[in-house]
Write an enzyme that holds these catalytic residues in place. Structure first.
Site, PDB file in Angstrom:
ATOM      1  N   SER A 128     -11.947   4.567  13.253  1.00  0.00           N
ATOM      2  CA  SER A 128     -11.533   4.249  12.010  1.00  0.00           C
ATOM      3  C   SER A 128     -11.618   5.588  11.109  1.00  0.00           C
ATOM      4  O   SER A 128     -12.668   6.233  11.262  1.00  0.00           O
ATOM      5  CB  SER A 128     -12.784   3.066  11.241  1.00  0.00           C
ATOM      6  OG  SER A 128     -12.408   2.851   9.940  1.00  0.00           O
ATOM      7  N   LYS A 183     -14.014  -2.966  16.083  1.00  0.00           N
ATOM      8  CA  LYS A 183     -13.130  -2.381  15.197  1.00  0.00           C
ATOM      9  C   LYS A 183     -12.218  -3.555  14.519  1.00  0.00           C
ATOM     10  O   LYS A 183     -12.186  -3.321  13.350  1.00  0.00           O
ATOM     11  CB  LYS A 183     -12.375  -1.338  16.067  1.00  0.00           C
ATOM     12  CG  LYS A 183     -11.012  -0.887  15.069  1.00  0.00           C
ATOM     13  CD  LYS A 183     -11.425   0.047  14.053  1.00  0.00           C
ATOM     14  CE  LYS A 183     -10.739   0.377  12.623  1.00  0.00           C
ATOM     15  NZ  LYS A 183      -9.083   0.390  12.825  1.00  0.00           N
ATOM     16  N   HIS A 186     -14.599  -4.946  11.779  1.00  0.00           N
ATOM     17  CA  HIS A 186     -14.633  -3.635  10.824  1.00  0.00           C
ATOM     18  C   HIS A 186     -13.473  -3.847   9.899  1.00  0.00           C
ATOM     19  O   HIS A 186     -13.358  -3.796   8.687  1.00  0.00           O
ATOM     20  CB  HIS A 186     -14.577  -2.120  11.382  1.00  0.00           C
ATOM     21  CG  HIS A 186     -14.294  -1.229  10.456  1.00  0.00           C
ATOM     22  ND1 HIS A 186     -12.921  -0.955   9.980  1.00  0.00           N
ATOM     23  CD2 HIS A 186     -14.962  -0.167   9.813  1.00  0.00           C
ATOM     24  CE1 HIS A 186     -12.775  -0.314   9.231  1.00  0.00           C
ATOM     25  NE2 HIS A 186     -14.273   0.428   9.032  1.00  0.00           N
ATOM     26  N   ASN A 187     -12.252  -3.997  10.589  1.00  0.00           N
ATOM     27  CA  ASN A 187     -11.110  -4.341   9.556  1.00  0.00           C
ATOM     28  C   ASN A 187     -11.112  -5.441   8.767  1.00  0.00           C
ATOM     29  O   ASN A 187     -10.637  -5.443   7.753  1.00  0.00           O
ATOM     30  CB  ASN A 187      -9.587  -4.095  10.491  1.00  0.00           C
ATOM     31  CG  ASN A 187      -9.354  -2.803  10.879  1.00  0.00           C
ATOM     32  OD1 ASN A 187     -10.329  -1.906  10.907  1.00  0.00           O
ATOM     33  ND2 ASN A 187      -8.212  -2.511  10.837  1.00  0.00           N
ATOM     34  N   GLU A 190     -13.037  -5.028   5.889  1.00  0.00           N
ATOM     35  CA  GLU A 190     -12.416  -4.118   5.145  1.00  0.00           C
ATOM     36  C   GLU A 190     -11.394  -4.602   4.167  1.00  0.00           C
ATOM     37  O   GLU A 190     -11.107  -4.300   2.891  1.00  0.00           O
ATOM     38  CB  GLU A 190     -11.463  -3.068   6.052  1.00  0.00           C
ATOM     39  CG  GLU A 190     -10.291  -2.025   5.291  1.00  0.00           C
ATOM     40  CD  GLU A 190      -9.584  -1.343   6.303  1.00  0.00           C
ATOM     41  OE1 GLU A 190     -10.071  -0.500   7.214  1.00  0.00           O
ATOM     42  OE2 GLU A 190      -8.443  -1.302   6.464  1.00  0.00           O
TER      43      GLU A 190
HETATM   44  C1  6PG Z   1      -9.274   2.365   9.550  1.00  0.00           C
HETATM   45  C2  6PG Z   1      -8.086   1.463   8.995  1.00  0.00           C
HETATM   46  C3  6PG Z   1      -7.063   1.595   9.877  1.00  0.00           C
HETATM   47  C4  6PG Z   1      -5.645   1.299   9.096  1.00  0.00           C
HETATM   48  C5  6PG Z   1      -5.650  -0.649   9.015  1.00  0.00           C
HETATM   49  C6  6PG Z   1      -4.954  -0.962   7.696  1.00  0.00           C
HETATM   50  O1  6PG Z   1     -10.326   1.944   9.990  1.00  0.00           O
HETATM   51  O2  6PG Z   1      -9.045   3.542   9.604  1.00  0.00           O
HETATM   52  O3  6PG Z   1      -8.555   0.159   9.130  1.00  0.00           O
HETATM   53  O4  6PG Z   1      -7.121   1.091  11.166  1.00  0.00           O
HETATM   54  O5  6PG Z   1      -5.426   1.656   8.043  1.00  0.00           O
HETATM   55  O6  6PG Z   1      -5.202  -1.049  10.173  1.00  0.00           O
HETATM   56  O7  6PG Z   1      -4.750  -2.367   7.960  1.00  0.00           O
HETATM   57  P1  6PG Z   1      -3.688  -3.187   7.400  1.00  0.00           P
HETATM   58  O8  6PG Z   1      -2.199  -2.504   7.457  1.00  0.00           O
HETATM   59  O9  6PG Z   1      -3.733  -4.355   8.312  1.00  0.00           O
HETATM   60  O10 6PG Z   1      -3.926  -3.194   5.921  1.00  0.00           O
END
Ligand code: 6PG
Length: 478
Positions: A128, A183, A186-187, A190
């Site tokens: 990430s 991960k 984590h997303n 996010e």
């Molecule tokens: C990270 C982000 C990365 C990516 C996401 C965006 O941790 O660096 O999460 O993995 O930017 O996949 O996700 P979406 O396109 O689903 O918003």
């Protein structure tokens, strides 16, 4: 000279990780399906360190010291399997294939199992931090065998972000799919993190009348509080951006339809399977869906659906702005509590033995959800202190107690004004759901027993019971 690691797939994430490795003194073998990309990388950034240019996977394999470490950075899904299939016949026992993409963890579990049978290590690694993180230090969440980490761990720790205390934001997470699972969650967090920021923004705008430019200052101030985090920081940046073409705030000319690549959806799908109530993440995924796939429905709704809002011309003042900040904090904390609980549930289910304090520590720097709060979360789980729910940690209990009145006021205000705040409100419902001595689930059980003889438990006895609803309505033990 042999390379210590090879990277195949030199789109921006792969290229930046390769450069990061080279900058840390490793010799990195480069491979890409089209050689032009490899050459472009070498032309632009060859001076970053020692690279070995290769044109074929065979050359890539031949250029590596043993046991080989090969990092695959291609699009998640079938492309990963395709590269693995091509690599396997070229490798020797104990070589390590690393997948640093956002792969779905069941795929990682499957691949690890297949390759283990061939005496190869397969390591699914969550990375990430976006492009910038990949280059300057991402947060890294490696799964796979513990043995593979002995050989791979030092490199990954070297190139990872470092927390304030200097600890690398990289540690072995657990076997097979554990790294990609963590991960994924984590997303999911996010998504929730961004959604609560979005809800705050909308309330500040429509209730407190703060234009994006003014809000940039508010968010910058909030970044000096316990909300301090990368996403709050960049919210200030995005809100202060003015569109060159129209002179309007950029946020006003961006189409209000959120995209997603799928990791948030995966988190919710797994949570549903695990029975883990990650309501904040789920509402965030659905909020994105409502914004984008429901666009036409929204257009029609604007013409047809009544608002029924409380008419008011009161403008939210400074106290309201602080209420919103507190509601954001509480909702964000709930999203983390839910995510951590999901990790604990999945850990038990998959025998991963996930260490929640370590995971929190890895998220302190480098990743998208990096935040001051992670330091407190890590402390809450430290040294075997395992609150059953993160909200039970004394520091968080106290903070929420203080902020609750604000949180409730904000949800009421949003509701009465017809401003959707799905995560603020569902997080509060979750909080109250945990707290209430009795839930309406009792009635649900009664109904299930009525229409389907699904039985219910009694508060005063063991066992399962059924009421003879269509008979004399006496109760029998099932
Ligand atoms: C990270 C982000 C990365 C990516 C996401 C965006 O941790 O660096 O999460 O993995 O930017 O996949 O996700 P979406 O396109 O689903 O918003």
């Amino acid at each position: 000279k042999k390379a210590q690691i090879g990277v195949t797939g030199l789109a921006v994430m792969g290229a930046n990780l390769a450069r990061n490795l080279a900058r840390h003194g490793y010799t990195v073998a480069l491979h890409n399906r089209s050689v032009a990309k490899t050459d472009a990388l070498l032309a632009e950034h060859g001076q970053d360190g020692d690279f070995i240019r290769t044109e074929t996977l065979q050359e890539l394999v031949d250029s590596l010291e043993k046991p080989r470490r090969i990092l695959i950075m291609v699009k998640a899904g079938a492309p990963v399997d395709a590269v693995i299939d091509q690599l396997v016949p070229l490798l020797d026992p104990d070589d390590i294939i690393i997948d640093g993409g956002n792969s779905h963890y069941p795929d990682t579990i499957r691949r690890e199992k297949d390759l283990a049978e061939k005496n190869l290590h397969f390591v699914g690694v969550g990375v990430s931090g976006g492009e910038e993180g990949a280059l300057n230090g991402p947060s890294i969440m490696p799964g796979g065998s513990k043995k593979s980490y002995e050989s791979l761990g030092p490199l990954l720790e070297d190139i990872s972000a470092k927390a304030e205390d200097g600890t690398p934001c990289c540690a072995w997470i657990g076997t097979d799919g554990a790294g990609h699972f963590v991960k994924m969650v984590h997303n999911g967090i996010e998504y929730a993190d961004m959604q609560v920021i979005g809800e705050a923004y909308e309330l500040l705008r429509d209730v407190a009348g703060l234009e994006p430019g003014d809000q940039a200052a508010t968010f910058a101030q909030w970044n000096e509080t316990e909300l301090a985090s990368y996403l709050i920081e960049i919210t200030a940046e995005v809100l202060k951006q003015v569109d060159a073409k129209t002179g309007k705030p950029l946020v006003d000319v961006i189409v209000d339809a959120a995209g997603m690549k799928g990791t948030g959806t995966w988190t919710v799908m797994s949570a549903l399977e695990l029975g883990s109530p990650v309501t904040g993440i789920a509402e965030s995924v659905f909020a994105r869906a409502l914004s984008s796939t429901e666009r036409d429905t929204r257009l029609e709704a604007q013409e047809t659906l009544a608002a029924g809002v409380r008419e008011t011309d009161t403008v939210g003042d400074e106290a309201f702005v602080e209420d919103v900040r507190r509601a954001l904090y509480c909702s964000k904390l709930v999203a983390y509590a839910q995510g951590m609980e999901m990790l604990a549930t999945a850990s038990a289910e998959n025998n991963w033995d996930l260490q929640l304090d370590t995971i929190a520590s890895l998220w302190r720097a480098g990743c998208i959800i990096r935040a001051e709060l992670l330091q407190d979360i890590m402390a809450a789980y430290k040294g075997g202190a395992e609150p059953r729910n993160l909200l039970f940690a004394p520091a968080f209990q106290k903070a929420i107690e203080e902020y609750l009145p604000s949180w409730r006021r904000v949800v009421v205000e949003a509701t009465e004004r017809g401003i959707p705040a799905p995560v603020f409100s569902s997080s509060l419902a979750y909080y109250d759901g945990l707290r209430r001595p009795r839930l309406n689930a009792a009635l649900t059980q009664g109904l299930r027993d009525y229409f389907g003889a699904h039985t219910y438990g009694r508060i005063d006895a063991e066992g399962a019971y059924h009421t003879l609803w269509s008979g004399d309505r006496s109760e029998v033990e099932a």
